[in-house]
Design a protein around this motif. Structure first.
Motif, PDB file in Angstrom:
ATOM      1  N   ARG A  37       0.831  -1.209   0.000  1.00  0.00           N
ATOM      2  CA  ARG A  37       0.000   0.000   0.000  1.00  0.00           C
ATOM      3  C   ARG A  37       0.860   1.251   0.000  1.00  0.00           C
ATOM      4  N   ALA A  38       0.333   2.316  -0.586  1.00  0.00           N
ATOM      5  CA  ALA A  38       0.985   3.624  -0.502  1.00  0.00           C
ATOM      6  C   ALA A  38       1.154   3.991   0.960  1.00  0.00           C
ATOM      7  N   GLY A  39       2.279   4.608   1.293  1.00  0.00           N
ATOM      8  CA  GLY A  39       2.542   5.001   2.675  1.00  0.00           C
ATOM      9  C   GLY A  39       3.294   3.960   3.474  1.00  0.00           C
ATOM     10  N   ARG A  75      17.786   1.172  -4.329  1.00  0.00           N
ATOM     11  CA  ARG A  75      16.878   1.632  -5.381  1.00  0.00           C
ATOM     12  C   ARG A  75      15.545   0.907  -5.254  1.00  0.00           C
ATOM     13  N   LEU A  76      14.512   1.694  -5.064  1.00  0.00           N
ATOM     14  CA  LEU A  76      13.158   1.167  -4.949  1.00  0.00           C
ATOM     15  C   LEU A  76      12.458   1.448  -6.273  1.00  0.00           C
ATOM     16  N   MET A  77      11.839   0.425  -6.866  1.00  0.00           N
ATOM     17  CA  MET A  77      11.234   0.622  -8.182  1.00  0.00           C
ATOM     18  C   MET A  77      10.000  -0.240  -8.373  1.00  0.00           C
ATOM     19  N   PRO A  87      20.049   2.303   9.608  1.00  0.00           N
ATOM     20  CA  PRO A  87      19.159   1.944   8.498  1.00  0.00           C
ATOM     21  C   PRO A  87      18.623   3.188   7.781  1.00  0.00           C
ATOM     22  N   ILE A  88      18.135   2.989   6.577  1.00  0.00           N
ATOM     23  CA  ILE A  88      17.437   4.052   5.868  1.00  0.00           C
ATOM     24  C   ILE A  88      15.992   3.620   5.689  1.00  0.00           C
ATOM     25  N   ARG A  89      15.122   4.611   5.600  1.00  0.00           N
ATOM     26  CA  ARG A  89      13.697   4.322   5.425  1.00  0.00           C
ATOM     27  C   ARG A  89      13.201   5.035   4.182  1.00  0.00           C
ATOM     28  N   VAL A  90      12.428   4.321   3.384  1.00  0.00           N
ATOM     29  CA  VAL A  90      11.831   4.874   2.171  1.00  0.00           C
ATOM     30  C   VAL A  90      10.329   4.625   2.257  1.00  0.00           C
ATOM     31  N   VAL A  91       9.532   5.637   1.926  1.00  0.00           N
ATOM     32  CA  VAL A  91       8.070   5.513   1.958  1.00  0.00           C
ATOM     33  C   VAL A  91       7.570   5.274   0.539  1.00  0.00           C
ATOM     34  N   LEU A  92       6.722   4.265   0.380  1.00  0.00           N
ATOM     35  CA  LEU A  92       6.163   3.978  -0.946  1.00  0.00           C
ATOM     36  C   LEU A  92       5.178   5.085  -1.338  1.00  0.00           C
ATOM     37  N   LYS A 128      13.023  -4.644   5.940  1.00  0.00           N
ATOM     38  CA  LYS A 128      11.848  -4.835   6.792  1.00  0.00           C
ATOM     39  C   LYS A 128      10.730  -3.960   6.234  1.00  0.00           C
ATOM     40  N   VAL A 129       9.534  -4.547   6.096  1.00  0.00           N
ATOM     41  CA  VAL A 129       8.369  -3.792   5.623  1.00  0.00           C
ATOM     42  C   VAL A 129       7.564  -3.378   6.845  1.00  0.00           C
ATOM     43  N   ILE A 130       7.353  -2.065   6.987  1.00  0.00           N
ATOM     44  CA  ILE A 130       6.609  -1.519   8.124  1.00  0.00           C
ATOM     45  C   ILE A 130       5.282  -1.004   7.578  1.00  0.00           C
ATOM     46  N   ALA A 131       4.185  -1.507   8.097  1.00  0.00           N
ATOM     47  CA  ALA A 131       2.861  -1.180   7.555  1.00  0.00           C
ATOM     48  C   ALA A 131       2.599   0.314   7.541  1.00  0.00           C
ATOM     49  N   ALA A 132       1.815   0.742   6.578  1.00  0.00           N
ATOM     50  CA  ALA A 132       1.413   2.145   6.481  1.00  0.00           C
ATOM     51  C   ALA A 132       0.641   2.514   7.743  1.00  0.00           C
ATOM     52  N   PRO A 133       0.769   3.749   8.204  1.00  0.00           N
ATOM     53  CA  PRO A 133       0.030   4.168   9.405  1.00  0.00           C
ATOM     54  C   PRO A 133      -1.485   3.974   9.217  1.00  0.00           C
TER      55      PRO A 133
END
Length: 101
Positions: free
Chosen positions: A17-19, A33-35, A60-65, A89-94
């Motif tokens: 999901r976005a976020g 690289r996130l793609m 670590p670095i964090r990137v938001v989809l 690690k995938v962290i769920a959208a708020p």
């Protein structure tokens, strides 16, 4: 078919999901690289591709989809001394985030 001429680690993040936040841990400076799936296909065929990210100098670095969809993450050594060990690690959208309909 040509392949990228540098070592990389590929993570298939599947549908997200976005976020959603993607947290990447590295033991050395590398590119992150996130793609999207079509851009990953272009990456593997050594064509021009678009991505989010770049050189990761800290961990670590964090990137938001930015949008929902099928995402891929590449950690690669292009321009660096070697391929870093990495973990994703995938962290769920708020919860309660507004979704485009």
């Amino acid at each position: 078919m040509p392949k990228p001429n540098f070592r990389f680690t590929h993570y298939d993040l599947h549908e997200q999901r976005a976020g959603t936040v993607i947290e990447v841990t590295l033991n050395a400076v590398n590119n992150v690289r996130l793609m999207t799936a079509p851009n990953y296909q272009r990456f593997t065929e050594v064509l021009d591709f678009k991505y989010i990210g770049g050189v990761a100098k800290k961990s670590p670095i964090r990137v938001v989809l930015p949008e929902s969809g099928h995402w891929h993450l590449i950690v690669d050594m292009e321009g660096h001394h070697g391929l870093a060990e990495s973990a994703v690690k995938v962290i769920a959208a708020p919860a309660g985030q507004k979704h485009a309909s």
